[in-house]
Each structure stands twice: as C-alpha cells, then as structure tokens.
Design an enzyme around this catalytic site. Sequence first.
Site, PDB file in Angstrom:
ATOM      1  N   GLU A  94     -44.822 -21.363 -13.645  1.00  0.00           N
ATOM      2  CA  GLU A  94     -46.192 -21.912 -13.664  1.00  0.00           C
ATOM      3  C   GLU A  94     -47.182 -20.903 -14.239  1.00  0.00           C
ATOM      4  OE1 GLU A  94     -47.380 -24.423 -10.028  1.00  0.00           O
ATOM      5  OE2 GLU A  94     -45.684 -23.234  -9.334  1.00  0.00           O
ATOM      6  N   SER A 138     -45.541 -21.822   0.633  1.00  0.00           N
ATOM      7  CA  SER A 138     -46.890 -22.285   0.912  1.00  0.00           C
ATOM      8  C   SER A 138     -47.260 -21.841   2.315  1.00  0.00           C
ATOM      9  CB  SER A 138     -46.941 -23.811   0.818  1.00  0.00           C
ATOM     10  OG  SER A 138     -48.010 -24.300   1.603  1.00  0.00           O
ATOM     11  N   LYS A 162     -42.134 -25.888   1.396  1.00  0.00           N
ATOM     12  CA  LYS A 162     -42.362 -25.659  -0.034  1.00  0.00           C
ATOM     13  C   LYS A 162     -41.673 -24.414  -0.575  1.00  0.00           C
ATOM     14  CE  LYS A 162     -44.857 -27.560  -2.503  1.00  0.00           C
ATOM     15  NZ  LYS A 162     -46.309 -27.638  -2.639  1.00  0.00           N
ATOM     16  N   HIS A 173     -39.706 -38.878 -25.104  1.00  0.00           N
ATOM     17  CA  HIS A 173     -40.818 -39.465 -24.334  1.00  0.00           C
ATOM     18  C   HIS A 173     -40.644 -39.233 -22.831  1.00  0.00           C
ATOM     19  CE1 HIS A 173     -41.677 -41.753 -28.076  1.00  0.00           C
ATOM     20  NE2 HIS A 173     -40.366 -41.837 -28.128  1.00  0.00           N
TER      21      HIS A 173
END
Length: 467
Positions: free
Chosen positions: A294, A281, A287, A160
């Site tokens: 992804e 970024s 970043k 979970h």
Amino acid sequence: MSQPTNQSWGGRFSEPTDAFVERFTASVNFDQRLAHHDIRGSIAHATMLAGVGVLSGDERDAIIAGLEEIDQEIAEGRFVWSAKLEDVHMNIEARLTEKIGITGKKLHTGRSRNDQVATDIRLYLRDAIDAVDSELLRLRTGLIELADREAATIMPGFTHLQTAQPVTFGHHLLAWHEMLARDQERLRDCRKRVNVLPLGAAALAGTTYPIDRHVTAELLGFERPAENSLDAVSDRDFAIEFTAFASLLLMHLSRMSEELVLWTSAQFAFIDLPDRFCTGSSIMPQKKNPDVPELVRGKTGRVYGHLMGLLTLMKSQPLAYNKDNQEDKEPLFDTLDTVQGCLKAFADMVPAIEAKADNMYEAARRGFSTATDLADYLVRKGVAFRDAHEIVGQSVAYGIDQKKDLSEMSLDELRQFSETIGEDVFEVLTLEGSVAARNHIGGTAPDQVRAAAQRARDALAQPHGAL
Ligand code: ARG
C-alpha cells in the site's frame, strides 16, 4: 564598508545580507548531502590544477590532505555546518582555509560553484544509480526464481478485472519482470547522459587558466567533458530523466502493489505475505494489512510530483546558470530515497510471497475461464468463429444457471448447443489443458514459463547483468 558581508562574495556589497534572505537563499540544510562528492570533485580539480602548473605540488598536497580530513569530520558528524556560509561548497572551502590557511583559497581557481554543483550532482547521482541498479537486479532475480517455482500454478488471468482465461502464476510474475527489465534498461541509458563532466565550464563561459578537462574527467570516471560550457552549468535534464525513470518504475511497482493488495484480501485469497511485511489494526483484531505494498502504491504520487516539479523548474530558464537550479536537489534526493526504499521493500518481500494455489485454481475454475478454449475447439472442427462464440455463450449461460463450469458438464449437456462437440472436448476444457496449449514463446504454458525464466536468468548472469 561599515558592516561585514559574506566573505566569499562580499567584496562589492555595502550592507550585509538581510537575515531572512540569508536563510531563504541558503541550501546547506539539504545540499550537505553532496559533501563527499563535492570533496571528490575538489580533489580531482586540485590534482588537475597542479598537473597543468596552476598549483604547486605542495599546494595540491595540502589541499588534498585538508579535504580528506574534512571528509572524515563530516562522516563522523564532527563538522559544524553554518547557514551563514550558504551552501555545502562554501562550508567546505571555509573549513579548508581554516585548516591550511591561504592555500585553501586557491582551490577555487578556474572553477565556479556553477560547474562545481553540476559536477557534484552528477557524481552523486551516478553512485546512486549504481546502487539502484543492484537493488533492481536483486528484485528481478527474486521474481525469476518465484516465477520458476510457480511455473505450473494455475490462476485466473484477467481483463477488465473479470476472469478471462487461465494463466500460470509464473507467467504473471514474469510479466512483472518484463516491466522491470525495461526500467533497468532506461536507468542504464540515463546513466550514460549523467556521466559527463561539467567542471571546467566555470561560471558559464569557461576559464582563462590552462585547464585540462580530460584529466579531470578521467580522474572522476566521467566518460568525457561536457561539450559546451553554457549547457554544462545550466541544464538539469539528466536529473529530470532519472526522475522520469523513477516515475515509470514506481508506476510499475504500484501496479504490482495493487495486485498484491487485492490478492491478500479475503475475497481473492490468492497469496499470503509473511507477517513481517504487514501490520495489524489497533481496533480490529482480525486484521492483517498489506502496508508495504500500500505504501509503495502511495509513494508513487510523490515521485510523479517531483517529475512535474523538475520539469517546471527547468522550463523557463534562460541560459546559463540560474539560482532556480538550487531547487533541483530536494526533489531529486527524495526521488532517490523513495526509489531505494520501495525497491528494497519489494526485493525483500517478493521471494517471501506464498501462493495459495488451491484458491487460485478454484477461482480460475469458477469463472468459465476455458470458454475461449471451447470456441477454439469448435473452430478447429470447422465451425465459423462467430458461430462458435454464440454456441459457447449459450453453454456459459446454461452453466451459470446450473452452477456448473464447462468442464463439469456432461457430453450430452454440451451437445445441446452443438452436435460438433465430441468426447475429446474435455482435454481442452480443463485448466491444465488450456494453459498447456498456449505453448509458444510469450505464452503461458508451464514449459514456456520455465524456458522464459531460464532466458531471464541467463541474461542477468551476463557481465553487465544484461537486460
Ligand atoms: N547552492 C547553489 C546551487 O545549488 C550552488 C551554486 C550557486 N552559484 C551561484 N552563483 N550562486 O545551485
């Protein structure tokens, strides 16, 4: 007949094809990718035809020499494709006739584009499967070596997405490896059904020429000729099956990607990915984004889409060939490109994953991950499991309140909840003790991880890079 019509099939037509219809029905823009395999198929067909006396030796030689030149022209980008000639097959045949004259027109004896295209796709897909197979092996090898290196690195195991019990990072990585081993098994199983020869089925019913399909099959490395001509030209289940394999593979890569994305976040900080697999970024200088995982996660969607597309393409087709099947190529090619890209990205990236062992350890320690070990300890001392569960629950509540892990409590603190607890409890409350105790095949103990990695390595070293 007033105006010229398509030279390959125009005989019974009284007007030329509408210009839009010509573009709408043409496939050469995308099926030219089959050119090399189309030529291989044609060379085998011509060789077989000469073997059974349908072509002379000279005709066969002229055809083969012409086709080889065309193969070269295409490879070097010198070939001029024409949408007027509809598809890859007619473009190549027209060029052959241009080169060697009337003999070029004899190549199509005893075959149809229907069995020709089915053969081309199978040949193409078979080569692609072999390339995917090698890349999958490379990825699996990288995972096994990383798992072996990280066999004793402790991290929280989750259910979970909540800290559950400590596991070793190597064990987690070998879970990924198991997924991929099954995918590879599916891929190889699919290859068996791809590797069957349609050629000789002709348009749908076979041909009146004395062809020898066993010879053609052997020349092209197919296992056997397809049993039934109607089935051979019509079904694309083999392409659907490959796409189903690809969907499962991408589903697995997507799950792995999701974990990599989580683990590289500042909140987890379990691993680092080298800069070459990440981008920055343009507005937030701090970043470092895990773009590769992804994108792999994102690309999974298009492969699922292709699976659904191909299933739907096939579902209502009456026997035998229908033009619908021309729509099989783009989804199949895109699936192949996606699978190859994602596998390459992963095979390159996995060996470069850097575990931040201290952070993993700290996260496992913080999450009361040895609570089950304490319960098991109490059970071994004669406490009923339900009661043990309750005792540990109270200990955890106390720990939350006091901001202490179970292993950081004193014996007196622990004994508030059960008199049964003795000095030996600390052996089971440490993370090292917890993982080492799960010492059976399939368990997370470092020794088991090393043994599992060795078994996996041995299996890959088998002649077939076995599973
Ligand atoms: N371009 C066609 C395809 O991809 C080749 C076969 C066409 N056959 C035909 N009878 N029109 O399926």
